[in-house]
Write an enzyme that holds these catalytic residues in place. Structure first.
Site, short mmCIF file in Angstrom:
data_model
loop_
_atom_site.label_atom_id
_atom_site.label_comp_id
_atom_site.label_asym_id
_atom_site.label_seq_id
_atom_site.Cartn_x
_atom_site.Cartn_y
_atom_site.Cartn_z
N GLY A 8 52.31 38.13 39.63
CA GLY A 8 51.10 37.89 40.43
C GLY A 8 51.44 37.70 41.90
N GLY A 11 48.89 38.53 44.58
CA GLY A 11 47.64 37.78 44.61
C GLY A 11 47.65 36.68 45.66
N ASP A 68 54.34 45.42 34.45
CA ASP A 68 53.00 44.98 34.08
C ASP A 68 53.17 43.96 32.95
OD1 ASP A 68 49.95 46.53 34.22
OD2 ASP A 68 50.33 45.09 32.62
N ALA A 91 50.45 35.88 37.29
CA ALA A 91 49.68 37.10 37.03
C ALA A 91 48.61 36.83 35.96
CB ALA A 91 50.60 38.23 36.56
N ALA A 92 47.45 37.40 36.17
CA ALA A 92 46.37 37.28 35.18
C ALA A 92 45.23 38.19 35.58
CB ALA A 92 45.85 35.84 35.15
N SER A 94 42.13 37.40 36.45
CA SER A 94 41.79 36.03 36.81
C SER A 94 40.29 35.81 37.08
CB SER A 94 42.59 35.62 38.04
OG SER A 94 42.12 36.34 39.18
N SER A 135 44.46 26.56 34.00
CA SER A 135 43.24 26.49 34.80
C SER A 135 42.29 25.39 34.34
CB SER A 135 42.52 27.85 34.68
OG SER A 135 41.20 27.74 35.16
N GLU A 137 39.31 25.82 34.16
CA GLU A 137 38.31 26.49 33.32
C GLU A 137 38.51 26.12 31.85
OE1 GLU A 137 35.69 29.10 33.59
OE2 GLU A 137 35.58 27.99 35.45
N TYR A 158 38.24 34.47 29.54
CA TYR A 158 39.33 34.08 30.45
C TYR A 158 39.86 32.69 30.06
CZ TYR A 158 41.46 32.10 34.69
OH TYR A 158 42.30 31.46 35.57
P1 NAP Z 1 44.59 36.62 42.02
O1 NAP Z 1 44.52 36.58 43.52
O2 NAP Z 1 43.49 37.27 41.26
O3 NAP Z 1 45.97 37.35 41.65
C1 NAP Z 1 46.24 37.79 40.34
C2 NAP Z 1 47.58 38.49 40.34
O4 NAP Z 1 47.86 38.96 39.01
C3 NAP Z 1 47.64 39.74 41.24
O5 NAP Z 1 48.91 39.80 41.84
C4 NAP Z 1 47.46 40.87 40.25
O6 NAP Z 1 48.01 42.10 40.68
C5 NAP Z 1 48.27 40.32 39.09
N1 NAP Z 1 47.97 40.99 37.83
C6 NAP Z 1 46.75 41.21 37.27
N2 NAP Z 1 46.89 41.89 36.12
C7 NAP Z 1 48.22 42.12 35.94
C8 NAP Z 1 48.99 42.79 34.97
N3 NAP Z 1 48.40 43.39 33.92
N4 NAP Z 1 50.33 42.81 35.09
C9 NAP Z 1 50.93 42.25 36.17
N5 NAP Z 1 50.26 41.62 37.16
C10 NAP Z 1 48.91 41.56 37.04
O7 NAP Z 1 44.76 35.14 41.44
P2 NAP Z 1 45.14 33.78 42.20
O8 NAP Z 1 43.87 33.18 42.70
O9 NAP Z 1 46.27 34.00 43.09
O10 NAP Z 1 45.58 32.88 40.95
C11 NAP Z 1 46.92 32.91 40.48
C12 NAP Z 1 46.95 32.46 39.03
O11 NAP Z 1 46.42 31.13 38.92
C13 NAP Z 1 46.12 33.29 38.06
O12 NAP Z 1 46.79 33.29 36.82
C14 NAP Z 1 44.82 32.52 37.92
O13 NAP Z 1 44.21 32.81 36.68
C15 NAP Z 1 45.33 31.10 38.01
N6 NAP Z 1 44.41 30.12 38.55
C16 NAP Z 1 43.80 30.34 39.75
C17 NAP Z 1 42.99 29.37 40.29
C18 NAP Z 1 42.31 29.58 41.62
O14 NAP Z 1 41.34 28.84 41.90
N7 NAP Z 1 42.77 30.50 42.46
C19 NAP Z 1 42.79 28.15 39.60
C20 NAP Z 1 43.46 27.96 38.39
C21 NAP Z 1 44.27 28.93 37.88
P3 NAP Z 1 47.13 43.16 41.57
O15 NAP Z 1 47.27 42.68 42.99
O16 NAP Z 1 47.82 44.45 41.31
O17 NAP Z 1 45.73 43.09 41.08
N1 GDD Z 2 32.13 35.09 41.66
C1 GDD Z 2 30.87 34.68 41.86
N2 GDD Z 2 30.00 35.54 42.49
N3 GDD Z 2 30.49 33.45 41.45
C2 GDD Z 2 29.23 33.06 41.71
C3 GDD Z 2 28.30 33.88 42.36
C4 GDD Z 2 28.70 35.18 42.76
O1 GDD Z 2 27.95 35.96 43.32
N4 GDD Z 2 27.14 33.19 42.47
C5 GDD Z 2 27.33 32.00 41.92
N5 GDD Z 2 28.59 31.91 41.43
C6 GDD Z 2 29.17 30.74 40.72
C7 GDD Z 2 29.80 31.09 39.38
O2 GDD Z 2 28.81 31.24 38.36
C8 GDD Z 2 30.69 29.87 39.20
O3 GDD Z 2 29.96 28.81 38.64
C9 GDD Z 2 31.08 29.47 40.62
O4 GDD Z 2 30.22 30.21 41.49
C10 GDD Z 2 32.53 29.81 40.98
O5 GDD Z 2 32.79 31.16 40.63
P1 GDD Z 2 34.15 31.90 41.08
O6 GDD Z 2 34.36 31.73 42.53
O7 GDD Z 2 34.10 33.27 40.52
O8 GDD Z 2 35.29 31.02 40.40
P2 GDD Z 2 35.43 30.40 38.92
O9 GDD Z 2 35.22 28.93 39.07
O10 GDD Z 2 34.61 31.12 37.93
O11 GDD Z 2 36.95 30.72 38.58
C11 GDD Z 2 37.97 30.50 39.54
O12 GDD Z 2 38.50 29.21 39.40
C12 GDD Z 2 39.17 28.97 38.15
C13 GDD Z 2 39.65 27.50 38.18
O13 GDD Z 2 38.60 26.64 37.84
C14 GDD Z 2 39.03 31.59 39.33
O14 GDD Z 2 39.97 31.53 40.38
C15 GDD Z 2 39.79 31.39 38.02
O15 GDD Z 2 40.88 32.29 37.96
C16 GDD Z 2 40.32 29.94 38.00
O16 GDD Z 2 41.02 29.68 36.79
#
Ligand code: NAP
Ligand code: GDD
Length: 352
Positions: A8, A11, A68, A91-92, A94, A135, A137, A158
């Protein structure tokens, strides 16, 4: 010199983590998927070569490998060759909404992908330290505030896949005495956040409205509440988890919660726009099952790691709006830039 393997890496979190590890003198190896258009924009300042051939190295000591998480043979090949001291599985697939459209694929990558990596890591180096990107989630919004003892109630494909990965990581820790940690991270954002997550969608669209390129912003559920923090601070915590005497799991968040509506209001107000003139609701952005309230109780991380979120809600809004204004050629309001300078100064991360 320590070696880290990061999945990842292209990302949001992978790019900040790579900057951090390089600043600490690590040799960093990253997994990159082949795509028809370039997917390395978040790391191109560290790895300027547009083309990767086999295993490629940049001048900064970053190595990229094609692969991958669905391809266990390639994952094993890389692990055997690199023999990393630390593995960060970021990676995920996500995106929660997208996981309802692609439940099987999400299970394969976000779930089984972790097992492929755990198994390859354990075989390549039994002393390896493993970080799993778990997460908030997984809690499904139940029993707020959520901590390490809160039961899971996954509300999306997810989240189901992340619960599987969480337990596999614990199973490898308990079964093979492997140093493996789950960082249960609450939402964290930044100027590098993917454009279809709600915070970035809002700040990006605001910048485009100010630039005169768009008029409206369509959103789904505005009532959901999230604990939003700042990604560069959270990746530091991932590293800290792998530097302890004993492996364990940690909840990471700010301890505050705000609704999507509050984020919209704060961002529009900061940009000097009237929300009523621009925001509309579109049913297509609602999810079959929603997570209503996420709020972290991060006391364990504060006590054991000495980690505490510094960038809170309003600061985050300002940082993201300013960055998107700059991206679209609009003069930023400026408060976000000042917050970054104050918080980060000349530390490892220089800001976008
Ligand atoms: P992100 O920006 O969506 O990045 C996801 C990464 O995974 C990208 O590098 C993507 O590659 C790679 N990936 C997707 N499918 C793959 C595959 N089949 N094989 C190899 N690589 C793959 O996510 P992030 O926000 O940085 O989050 C990092 C991790 O933390 C994720 O696992 C996410 O679920 C978890 N997480 C995120 C949050 C948050 O709020 N950001 C919170 C809790 C947990 P490409 O660039 O090629 O798409
Ligand atoms: N994406 C999106 N787009 N979300 C929306 C929208 C829209 O137009 N309108 C409202 N929302 C609401 C979603 O229904 C959700 O309740 C909230 O905004 C946040 O949505 P996201 O920003 O898509 O994030 P997430 O909370 O579903 O998931 C993210 O956080 C998780 C950790 O709690 C992702 O980064 C996950 O990968 C991560 O695990």
């Amino acid at each position: 010199m320590k070696k880290a393997f990061v999945t990842g890496i292209t990302g949001q979190d992978g790019s900040y983590l790579t900057e951090l590890l390089i600043s600490k003198g690590y040799e960093v190896h990253g997994l990159v998927r082949r795509s028809s258009s370039l997917n390395t924009s978040r790391i191109c300042h560290i790895f300027p070569e547009a083309e990767i051939a086999g295993t490629s190295k940049s001048e900064s000591g970053l190595f990229l490998h094609y692969g991958d998480l669905s391809d266990s043979e390639q994952i094993s090949n890389i692990m055997d060759k690199v023999k990393p001291d630390e593995v960060y599985n970021l990676a995920a697939q996500s995106h929660v909404r997208v996981s309802f459209d692609t439940p099987e694929y999400t299970g394969n990558i976000t779930g089984l992908g972790t097992t492929r990596l755990l198994e390859a890591a354990r075989r390549s180096n039994p002393g390896v330290r493993f970080y799993q990107a778990s997460s908030s989630e997984m809690f499904g919004g139940k029993k707020p505030p959520q901590n390490e003892e809160t039961p899971f109630y996954p509300r999306s494909p997810y989240a189901c896949a992340k619960v599987y990965s969480y337990w596999m990581t614990r199973n490898y820790r308990e079964g093979y005495d492997m140093y493996a940690c789950n960082g249960i991270l609450f939402n964290h954002e930044s100027p590098r956040r993917g454009e279809t997550f709600v915070t970035r969608k809002i700040t990006r669209r605001i910048a485009r409205i100010v630039a005169g390129k768009e008029k409206t912003l369509s959103l789904g559920n505005l009532d959901a509440k999230r604990d939003w923090g700042f990604s560069p601070e959270y990746v530091e915590c991932m590293w800290m988890m792998l530097q302890q005497k004993q492996a364990t799991d940690y909840v990471i968040g700010t301890g505050e919660t705000h609704s999507v509506a509050e984020f919209v209001d704060a961002a529009f107000e900061y940009a000097g726009l009237d929300r009523e003139k621009h925001v509309q609701i579109d049913q297509k952005y609602f999810r079959p099952t929603e997570v209503d309230v996420l709020i972290a109780d991060p006391r364990k991380a504060e006590k054991n790691l000495g980690w505490k979120a510094k960038v809170k809600f309003l600061d985050l809004v300002k940082i993201m709006v300013d960055a998107d204004m700059r991206e679209f050629g609009v003069e930023p309001v400026g408060e976000g830039d000042m917050i970054l300078a104050k918080r980060f100064g000349k530390k490892w991360w220089k800001g976008d």
